[in-house]
Design a protein around this motif. Structure first.
Motif, PDB file in Angstrom:
ATOM      1  N   PRO A 234       0.802  -1.229   0.000  1.00 19.09           N
ATOM      2  CA  PRO A 234       0.000   0.000   0.000  1.00 19.09           C
ATOM      3  C   PRO A 234       0.834   1.277   0.000  1.00 19.09           C
ATOM      4  CG  PRO A 234      -0.016  -1.006   2.179  1.00 19.09           C
ATOM      5  CD  PRO A 234       0.651  -1.983   1.255  1.00 19.09           C
TER       6      PRO A 234
ATOM      7  N   LYS B  98       1.612   1.717  -3.435  1.00 25.50           N
ATOM      8  CA  LYS B  98       0.363   1.639  -4.206  1.00 25.50           C
ATOM      9  C   LYS B  98       0.534   0.759  -5.448  1.00 25.50           C
ATOM     10  CE  LYS B  98      -1.430   6.138  -2.710  1.00 25.50           C
ATOM     11  NZ  LYS B  98      -2.256   5.512  -1.670  1.00 25.50           N
TER      12      LYS B  98
ATOM     13  N   ASP C  36      -6.542   0.790  -4.681  1.00 24.74           N
ATOM     14  CA  ASP C  36      -5.652   1.698  -5.410  1.00 24.74           C
ATOM     15  C   ASP C  36      -4.307   1.067  -5.721  1.00 24.74           C
ATOM     16  OD1 ASP C  36      -4.839   1.607  -2.802  1.00 24.74           O
ATOM     17  OD2 ASP C  36      -4.501   3.761  -2.579  1.00 24.74           O
ATOM     18  N   CYS C  37      -4.099  -0.180  -5.265  1.00 26.60           N
ATOM     19  CA  CYS C  37      -2.836  -0.878  -5.544  1.00 26.60           C
ATOM     20  C   CYS C  37      -2.871  -1.636  -6.867  1.00 26.60           C
ATOM     21  CB  CYS C  37      -2.503  -1.854  -4.413  1.00 26.60           C
ATOM     22  SG  CYS C  37      -2.163  -1.079  -2.825  1.00 26.60           S
TER      23      CYS C  37
END
Length: 429
Positions: free
Chosen positions: A111, A114, A283-284
């Protein structure tokens, strides 16, 4: 001129103001009613999607290998890893016989960056089958067929000295149906070839449907990089598919996608864990990186094997542990022990010469290897003797039949294919 009411009486300013206020109020109420109606519809649709997703996840869930997640494990701040296993044995209907997993990828989701990183492990990599207390060395793609997901996770964990808690087994053939459901994917082939009737042209971007994507990800014999090239294309297809699945357009075929996944995926990630991952790590999916465990080609009775040098095992271990926020640790296992014994006997990785790689009995010491007692015994075996001393038979496609135990004092013929000091295939596409 003032507007008159129904009785013909001219409208006063006060009456006009009240009338306009009433019109505005009615408009607002009407708009709110429409919004509420839409919201109700969306809510019902969302509830339907939620229920469909829950049913699909529960059907794919492997409770036998359930892992208790710690608080905040998938809170969007901590990285995590999932081992992706790919097989072409058909739909995973929970009753069919387990097959070999010819695709093995450790996926680390980070994370902070990302992004996610996919690290492939060649299916022919020599590995100790962990979990049967036999020190049995086989191709790593046999771990699942021998001992299921538990042995596959333990074997990969032991090979690279990394924690492997979660896995997802995917039927690659069934997964390709998802390519159709998301409207296909675009790829730019690294070479020109034709497979299963589908032509692919080097450096020409082309649209692939499900069948074409499966053909693109399966071919290996015409690839100069062999299975390494196939792994690269598999990672490309998976990456493009993940990107399409993460878009809102996929909602139009959500039910089909969910039903397909439930029939072609098996995982020990619970529905609650999957919800947290979707909510906190979406969002990764927009960025990815890739690498692979590099080995050297060997042959066992004309069957292809890969032997990973200790330095390469350590490199991949360091990379994964760093991505997970863990301190690096020395890789020490059956594979590194065999590498040390073989190098003591004169084996040289990257020598460019055909050599013998010996599988020594557990407990063999470097002194006994130096004295030549073990190495001379194993090196003197002929191909037919080596064949009769082993109870496993493997064809080049990786289909393996096992019966009984394996003699660990078997000589492997080593054939050099790649320059280890120059790694042209790691990272990127």
């Amino acid at each position: 001129m003032k507007k008159e009411d129904k009785l013909g009486i001219p409208e006063t300013r006060q009456h006009a103001r009240k009338r306009k206020q009433k019109q505005i109020r009615n408009w607002i109420i009407g708009i709110l009613a429409v919004v509420c109606a839409i919201a109700a519809g969306v809510g019902l649709y969302a509830a339907h999607l939620y229920k469909t997703a829950e049913q699909a996840a529960n059907k794919a869930y492997d409770s036998e290998n359930a892992v208790k997640t710690t608080y905040g494990e998938f809170n969007g701040k901590k990285p995590f890893a999932v081992m992706l296993l790919g097989t072409d044995t058909g739909a995973l209907d929970r009753t069919e016989k387990r097959g070999n997993t010819d695709t093995i990828i450790v996926v680390v989701v980070n994370p902070k960056k990302k992004n996610y990183t996919m690290i492939s492990i060649p299916r022919d990599t020599m590995a100790d089958m962990v979990g049967d207390d036999s020190n049995d060395v086989q191709k790593i793609n046999a771990a699942y067929s021998i001992g299921g997901a538990k042995m596959a996770m333990k074997t990969v964990s032991n090979l690279l000295n990394i924690p492997v808690k979660y896995y997802a087994l995917v039927n690659m053939g069934g997964l390709m149906k998802l390519v159709d459901y998301v409207g296909g994917i675009y790829v730019t082939p690294p070479l020109t070839f034709t497979y299963s009737g589908f032509p692919f042209k080097k450096r020409v971007r082309q649209h692939l449907n499900g069948q074409a994507a499966l053909a693109y990800s399966r071919m290996r014999y015409d690839d100069p990089q062999g299975d390494y090239g196939r792994q690269k294309r598999q990672r490309e297809v998976i990456t493009k598919l993940v990107q399409k699945l993460a878009t809102a357009d996929s909602l139009t075929n959500f039910s089909k996608i969910a039903n397909n996944l439930s029939s072609n995926v098996k995982t020990n990630l619970s529905f609650q864990a999957l919800k947290s991952i979707l909510a906190n790590y979406s969002d990764c999916t927009s960025s990815s990186d890739s690498d692979y465990l590099h080995g050297y080609s060997t042959y066992v009775n004309d069957a292809a094997y890969q032997i990973a040098p200790t330095s390469e095992l350590q490199r991949i271990s360091n990379k994964i542990r760093k991505l997970l926020g863990l301190k690096t640790a020395t890789v020490s296992n059956r594979e590194t022990e065999l590498n040390t014994l073989n190098e003591t006997a004169g084996f040289k990785f990257g020598s460019g010469e055909t050599q013998n790689y010996t599988i020594y009995d557990p407990g063999t010491t470097a002194d006994s290897v130096k004295s030549g007692k073990k190495s001379s015994k194993s090196s003197s075996k002929s191909s037919s003797q080596a064949s009769s001393s082993s109870s496993s038979s493997t064809d080049y496609s990786g289909n393996t039949a096992y019966s009984g135990s394996t003699n660990y004092d078997t000589t492997y013929s080593y054939s050099y294919n790649y320059n280890y000091n120059i790694n042209p295939f790691s990272g990127g596409y």
